[in-house]
Each structure stands twice: as structure tokens, then as C-alpha cells.
Scaffold this active site. Structure first.
Site, PDB file in Angstrom:
ATOM      1  N   GLU A 187       1.967 -12.413  -3.003  1.00 47.70           N
ATOM      2  CA  GLU A 187       0.526 -12.677  -3.025  1.00 47.70           C
ATOM      3  C   GLU A 187      -0.091 -12.459  -4.408  1.00 47.70           C
ATOM      4  O   GLU A 187      -1.210 -12.907  -4.672  1.00 47.70           O
ATOM      5  CB  GLU A 187      -0.189 -11.809  -1.978  1.00 47.70           C
ATOM      6  CG  GLU A 187      -0.381 -10.349  -2.331  1.00 47.70           C
ATOM      7  CD  GLU A 187       0.848  -9.483  -2.130  1.00 47.70           C
ATOM      8  OE1 GLU A 187       0.748  -8.264  -2.363  1.00 47.70           O
ATOM      9  OE2 GLU A 187       1.902 -10.012  -1.732  1.00 47.70           O
ATOM     10  N   CYS A 210       6.325  -5.146   0.969  1.00 50.03           N
ATOM     11  CA  CYS A 210       6.426  -3.807   0.384  1.00 50.03           C
ATOM     12  C   CYS A 210       6.214  -2.739   1.470  1.00 50.03           C
ATOM     13  O   CYS A 210       7.089  -2.537   2.305  1.00 50.03           O
ATOM     14  CB  CYS A 210       5.454  -3.661  -0.784  1.00 50.03           C
ATOM     15  SG  CYS A 210       5.834  -2.271  -1.876  1.00 50.03           S
ATOM     16  N   ARG A 215      12.332   4.009   1.111  1.00 45.86           N
ATOM     17  CA  ARG A 215      11.028   3.989   0.434  1.00 45.86           C
ATOM     18  C   ARG A 215      11.189   4.208  -1.069  1.00 45.86           C
ATOM     19  O   ARG A 215      12.043   4.970  -1.514  1.00 45.86           O
ATOM     20  CB  ARG A 215      10.115   5.086   0.980  1.00 45.86           C
ATOM     21  CG  ARG A 215       9.648   4.889   2.398  1.00 45.86           C
ATOM     22  CD  ARG A 215       8.783   6.052   2.875  1.00 45.86           C
ATOM     23  NE  ARG A 215       7.478   6.093   2.212  1.00 45.86           N
ATOM     24  CZ  ARG A 215       7.100   7.023   1.348  1.00 45.86           C
ATOM     25  NH1 ARG A 215       7.945   7.996   0.984  1.00 45.86           N
ATOM     26  NH2 ARG A 215       5.888   7.004   0.827  1.00 45.86           N
ATOM     27  N   ILE A 251       6.508  -3.262  -6.941  1.00 46.06           N
ATOM     28  CA  ILE A 251       5.663  -2.115  -7.278  1.00 46.06           C
ATOM     29  C   ILE A 251       6.004  -0.969  -6.331  1.00 46.06           C
ATOM     30  O   ILE A 251       5.684  -1.022  -5.146  1.00 46.06           O
ATOM     31  CB  ILE A 251       4.174  -2.476  -7.161  1.00 46.06           C
ATOM     32  CG1 ILE A 251       3.831  -3.689  -8.033  1.00 46.06           C
ATOM     33  CG2 ILE A 251       3.301  -1.271  -7.539  1.00 46.06           C
ATOM     34  CD1 ILE A 251       2.434  -4.228  -7.806  1.00 46.06           C
ATOM     35  N   ARG A 252       6.657   0.055  -6.849  1.00 46.17           N
ATOM     36  CA  ARG A 252       7.134   1.170  -5.999  1.00 46.17           C
ATOM     37  C   ARG A 252       7.819   0.612  -4.751  1.00 46.17           C
ATOM     38  O   ARG A 252       7.588   1.070  -3.622  1.00 46.17           O
ATOM     39  CB  ARG A 252       5.981   2.107  -5.606  1.00 46.17           C
ATOM     40  CG  ARG A 252       5.418   2.897  -6.751  1.00 46.17           C
ATOM     41  CD  ARG A 252       4.550   4.037  -6.265  1.00 46.17           C
ATOM     42  NE  ARG A 252       3.509   3.585  -5.354  1.00 46.17           N
ATOM     43  CZ  ARG A 252       2.798   4.400  -4.577  1.00 46.17           C
ATOM     44  NH1 ARG A 252       3.027   5.692  -4.597  1.00 46.17           N
ATOM     45  NH2 ARG A 252       1.865   3.922  -3.798  1.00 46.17           N
ATOM     46  N   GLY A 312       0.854  -1.176   0.000  1.00 47.03           N
ATOM     47  CA  GLY A 312       0.000   0.000   0.000  1.00 47.03           C
ATOM     48  C   GLY A 312       0.892   1.229   0.000  1.00 47.03           C
ATOM     49  O   GLY A 312       1.991   1.210  -0.556  1.00 47.03           O
ATOM     50  N   GLU A 313       0.439   2.276   0.651  1.00 43.71           N
ATOM     51  CA  GLU A 313       1.242   3.485   0.790  1.00 43.71           C
ATOM     52  C   GLU A 313       1.592   3.614   2.262  1.00 43.71           C
ATOM     53  O   GLU A 313       0.714   3.751   3.113  1.00 43.71           O
ATOM     54  CB  GLU A 313       0.453   4.703   0.288  1.00 43.71           C
ATOM     55  CG  GLU A 313       1.325   5.846  -0.198  1.00 43.71           C
ATOM     56  CD  GLU A 313       2.065   6.535   0.950  1.00 43.71           C
ATOM     57  OE1 GLU A 313       3.291   6.711   0.857  1.00 43.71           O
ATOM     58  OE2 GLU A 313       1.401   6.874   1.942  1.00 43.71           O
ATOM     59  N   SER A 314       2.871   3.544   2.578  1.00 43.35           N
ATOM     60  CA  SER A 314       3.282   3.354   3.972  1.00 43.35           C
ATOM     61  C   SER A 314       2.888   4.523   4.869  1.00 43.35           C
ATOM     62  O   SER A 314       2.543   4.312   6.038  1.00 43.35           O
ATOM     63  CB  SER A 314       4.790   3.108   4.056  1.00 43.35           C
ATOM     64  OG  SER A 314       5.524   4.188   3.514  1.00 43.35           O
ATOM     65  N   HIS A 326       5.844  -8.624  -3.792  1.00 42.83           N
ATOM     66  CA  HIS A 326       4.471  -9.041  -3.518  1.00 42.83           C
ATOM     67  C   HIS A 326       4.248 -10.490  -3.959  1.00 42.83           C
ATOM     68  O   HIS A 326       3.742 -10.733  -5.058  1.00 42.83           O
ATOM     69  CB  HIS A 326       3.488  -8.153  -4.288  1.00 42.83           C
ATOM     70  CG  HIS A 326       3.449  -6.733  -3.868  1.00 42.83           C
ATOM     71  ND1 HIS A 326       2.539  -6.238  -2.957  1.00 42.83           N
ATOM     72  CD2 HIS A 326       4.189  -5.674  -4.259  1.00 42.83           C
ATOM     73  CE1 HIS A 326       2.722  -4.939  -2.800  1.00 42.83           C
ATOM     74  NE2 HIS A 326       3.728  -4.570  -3.581  1.00 42.83           N
TER      75      HIS A 326
END
Length: 207
Positions: A185, A83, A112, A142-143, A51-53, A183
Site C-alpha cells: 500500500e 505485516c 515477529r 518495516i519491522r 501496525g504493532e501486532s 507493505h
């Protein structure tokens, strides 16, 4: 709290919650979403998804789970972060907001978005220590963050080169805590989740 099969929560504030629930179930765990302290109290272990930390940190504080989660981690509860979840488990962050909080627990410095922006996302095979069968893990980045440095108590499980870049650490373990930059998953390859489920069992939960 424990049963014949470990009960593993997925922090359901943002990110690939459903995909983690499926992967954990395929790895023979009882999986359930967790948003609130009372739900956190009912599980044996936890997955913190991507997600976005910074947003995840704020939501964890808003929903009142940050302090109970820190307490459970300090008491030895197994946690796996992917992530942004890796960032949440880091004791120190580079390129984060000044007010960004983490759960902590892994003696590492994480950068990050180290592998670039969304349009620089990539997939690459990752040699993962402890997974002796099946070849490299299919890593989806992803990022993604990478680990800049680790303390003496941290085991490096995977590193990779992206193109001509230097080698970067992308998976670590410290005690009952596991973290990956990528990731698993999203791939249908549930070996890393199975590895975590075995960690949970080794910690005394489940059969």
C-alpha cells in the site's frame, strides 16, 4: 451484502488505513474503514493493515471485533493481512507476548520483527506468484515478520533473500486468506490489492 463491486473494509484500529483504502479503490473495490462489529457485518472482505501486532490485538478485543472477525474468517470471508496483519492471521507466533491473541486462520508460524528493528527497514523487489505482468513487486519491509513454517494447505507466494541471509517466506495464501510481510500500500503498485480483489470476486462477492 454483495454488490456489483465488492465491499472491502480496512480494519481501522491503527496502521496505514488511508493508504489501503486508496489502493483498494484503485483496484476497483468499494473500500471503507471498519472499527466495530456492526461495520464488520456490512462488508464482503477485510484488509488488516500493519501496525504493532500486540496493540492491534488489544484494540480488536477492546472494540469488540476480535470474536466476530474470527467467526467471519471461519465462515470463509476473504481477509488480507500486511505485516502486523500477517501476524494477526497466523495460527502461531514466535517472539510474541504470552497473552497475545490472533484472529488465526492460516496454518503458519510467524516470527515477529524477524527482519529487525525500525532502523533496519528496507525495500526490495519481490517475485510474487500469480502476478504474471509488471515484474517484481516493490516490497517495503518495516519491522517486518517472516514465515518460519507453513502447513500443507498453505501456498507460498513469495520468498526472498536479504543480503546473505537464508531465504524467508514473505507472502502466503490459504483459501480465502492472504498475507504479506511487506507493505504494498506504500508503493503505488496496487497489483497485490488487485490480486486480493479478484480473490474476493472468486469467493462470490462482486461482479
Amino acid at each position: 451484502m454483495s454488490s456489483s463491486t465488492p465491499v472491502i473494509g480496512v480494519l481501522a484500529l491503527q496502521g496505514d488505513v488511508r493508504e489501503h483504502l486508496v489502493a483498494l479503490a484503485e483496484a476497483d473495490a468499494l473500500a471503507r474503514p471498519v472499527r466495530r462489529p456492526e461495520e464488520l457485518a456490512e462488508i464482503d472482505a477485510l484488509v488488516i493493515p500493519g501496525g504493532e501486532s500486540t496493540t492491534m490485538s488489544k484494540l480488536a478485543l477492546l472494540f469488540g471485533v476480535m470474536e466476530p472477525l474470527r467467526t467471519r474468517v471461519a465462515a470463509g470471508m476473504p481477509v488480507y493481512g500486511t505485516c502486523a496483519g500477517m501476524i494477526m492471521l497466523a495460527d502461531k507466533i514466535l517472539d510474541g507476548r504470552d497473552d497475545q491473541e490472533t484472529v488465526g486462520g492460516i496454518d503458519m508460524v510467524v516470527r515477529r520483527n524477524a527482519f529487525g528493528r525500525q532502523n533496519e527497514s528496507f525495500e526490495q523487489g519481490v517475485d510474487f506468484a500469480g502476478l504474471d505482468e509488471g515484474g517484481p513487486v516493490h516490497g517495503v519491509f518495516i519491522r517486518a515478520p517472516w514465515v518460519e513454517s507453513v502447513g500443507t494447505g498453505v501456498e507460498v507466494l513469495a520468498s526472498l533473500h536479504k543480503g546473505t541471509d537464508a531465504e524467508h517466506v514473505v507472502a502466503v495464501r490459504q483459501g480465502n486468506l492472504l498475507a504479506t510481510s511487506f507493505h504494498p500500500e506504500l508503493t503505488g503498485d496496487h497489483r497485490v490489492h488487485a490480486y486480493f480483489v479478484e480473490m474476493v470476486r472468486a469467493a462470490g462477492h462482486g461482479r
